[in-house]
Design an enzyme around this catalytic site. Sequence first.
Site, short mmCIF file in Angstrom:
data_model
loop_
_atom_site.label_atom_id
_atom_site.label_comp_id
_atom_site.label_asym_id
_atom_site.label_seq_id
_atom_site.Cartn_x
_atom_site.Cartn_y
_atom_site.Cartn_z
N ARG A 95 28.98 39.33 86.62
CA ARG A 95 28.00 38.50 87.34
C ARG A 95 26.83 39.34 87.86
O ARG A 95 25.73 38.85 87.99
CB ARG A 95 28.71 37.75 88.48
CG ARG A 95 29.29 38.63 89.51
CD ARG A 95 30.37 37.96 90.36
NE ARG A 95 31.62 37.75 89.63
CZ ARG A 95 32.68 37.15 90.12
NH1 ARG A 95 32.64 36.66 91.35
NH2 ARG A 95 33.76 37.00 89.40
N LYS A 131 41.56 48.24 86.74
CA LYS A 131 42.44 47.21 86.17
C LYS A 131 43.83 47.80 85.92
O LYS A 131 43.96 48.96 85.56
CB LYS A 131 41.86 46.73 84.84
CG LYS A 131 40.71 45.76 84.99
CD LYS A 131 40.32 45.17 83.65
CE LYS A 131 39.13 44.24 83.80
NZ LYS A 131 39.46 43.02 84.55
N1 BES Z 1 36.02 41.13 82.20
C1 BES Z 1 36.77 40.54 83.25
C2 BES Z 1 37.28 39.13 82.91
C3 BES Z 1 38.26 39.01 81.78
C4 BES Z 1 39.60 38.89 82.03
C5 BES Z 1 37.82 38.90 80.47
C6 BES Z 1 40.50 38.72 81.00
C7 BES Z 1 38.72 38.75 79.44
C8 BES Z 1 40.06 38.64 79.70
C9 BES Z 1 35.90 40.43 84.51
O1 BES Z 1 34.94 41.40 84.67
C10 BES Z 1 36.82 40.53 85.70
O2 BES Z 1 37.46 41.53 85.83
N2 BES Z 1 36.86 39.48 86.51
C11 BES Z 1 37.69 39.43 87.65
C12 BES Z 1 36.89 38.90 88.82
C13 BES Z 1 37.56 39.04 90.15
C14 BES Z 1 37.65 40.51 90.54
C15 BES Z 1 36.78 38.27 91.19
C16 BES Z 1 38.86 38.49 87.36
O3 BES Z 1 38.69 37.51 86.67
O4 BES Z 1 39.97 38.82 87.80
ZN ZN Z 2 35.67 43.20 85.56
#
Ligand code: BES
Ligand code: ZN
Length: 490
Positions: A340, A266
């Site tokens: 997921r 991230k």
């Molecule tokens: N934990 C994150 C989602 C998230 C984002 C929670 C902001 C709280 C605040 C999740 O695991 C994630 O990173 N999701 C990605 C999925 C993508 C790579 C398909 C996303 O939402 O960008």
């Molecule tokens: Zn994630």
Amino acid sequence: MTETAIAEHKKNWEIKHSERGDQYQMNIQVVDTPRNETRIVFVSSGDTAKEIPDFEGKTGETTVRYDGETTYIYCGIGDPDGCTTEHIRSAAACGVRKAGLLKRSEVTVVEPTQLSNDGGPQAALEGAILGAYRYAHFKTEKPVTVDRIDYVGNHLTDKDAMRNGVICESVNFARDLVNENASDVYPDRLAREARMMAEQHSMSCTILTEKEISERGLGLLEAVGKGSPYPPRLIILEYKGAPDTPHKTAVVGKGITFDSGGQNLKPRGGIETMRTDMAGAATTLGIMRVIGTLKPQINVIGVVAAAHNAIGGDAYFPGDVYRSYKGTTVEITNTDAEGRLVLADAFSYVQTHFSPTEMIDFATLTGGILVALGSTVTGLFSNDDAMAQKLFDSGEETGERLWRLPLYPEYTDAMKSDIADLRNSAKLKKGHASSVTAGAFLREFVEEDVSWCHLDIAGTAFNEGEPRGINPKLATGVGIRLIMNYLNLN
Ligand code: BES
Ligand code: ZN
Ligand code: ZN
């Protein structure tokens, strides 16, 4: 709630529940005459407000008046005709926050005259307990917060107050767990919280260690957890209040104790709050804390899929394929779409071994849900219209609003892989329908005869702004009151 349960809960007032030893359990009592010098009084924007100079009684507005030894905190609830329980709940929370700023640790809540037989009294007490929460563990100078609440009024019994107390304290428990450091709340810590809860409330508790996760073939949970020195856990708490009925609700929580994104790391601005990626797990544990204390005649299982999504040499690789507990293979197209994966294995394991009739999952699953609904509404996905509607209605009542999004076949198509059965991030353009494709992936792991709702709480679990109604800064504890309403336990 039985007399024994009430007595047991009162006795526990002095017991410190979490390992860190915070006291989120408060002293709450229904009394005949006010004993504390600080009173929370509800005022609508009608005639009463006109008697208080410089006060309009607008929702969220507070003003303080002194009369001898007594401090009155007047809390606006707006138009008396349009008054809802949410107005009362928010007003009480604002009033109690004000009391804290005035360094009062004890308040008396004076029963509102609005909605007396329609949830008003409960909302007033709930708002007071929820508004008293403030996360100050790392503050050298501890702020004063309210920890004793007396309630004066004729419409709330001791039993009601105790039930509301247990529910709202459990919200505060969940908030604490989310707010703590990721290095303190790692998967095994969640397991220990569950085990302690099971012992205290006589529930059964199963915990799969990393070895068992691997041996039993929960390949997706194993993959997500393998890059971390803090190994993954699958945590299952079982409460059987109606052993003779087949109806059983499973609540499943995403418990990523820190989400670095893994090899798909991230960026700055996206990683700093990722200790909160176990908010779904905290909600699940909070729900089981209420169930264990109230001991209702229903069957509930609480499941937490806990892992630390780390980056490093041992972390799982993008492009690799892993086999799920169900047998379906998954191509990892993005290591940051880890929630997921752990949920998929948790779904299959719990459906195989515990046969729930319905399943509700809580997950901070996608950033996309913030784009779609912002930070005040939770995303709802379901394979069962009646269940979705019932949960939606509960949200309207508790003020934890939900909005349903569709799961059309083309979203499932976007999750098909060339090399495996499924891929874990969609082959659509970046950012397109990311919350919905995540939901479509999850649905692949829900059995035909199980009614299921997925709640994406990525927007609603954490408040990065100022306190808002019952929500403090940081973790909100969203979802616990919602499920209590859904299960008719509120
Ligand atoms: N934990 C994150 C989602 C998230 C984002 C929670 C902001 C709280 C605040 C999740 O695991 C994630 O990173 N999701 C990605 C999925 C993508 C790579 C398909 C996303 O939402 O960008
Ligand atoms: Zn994630
Ligand atoms: Zn995540």
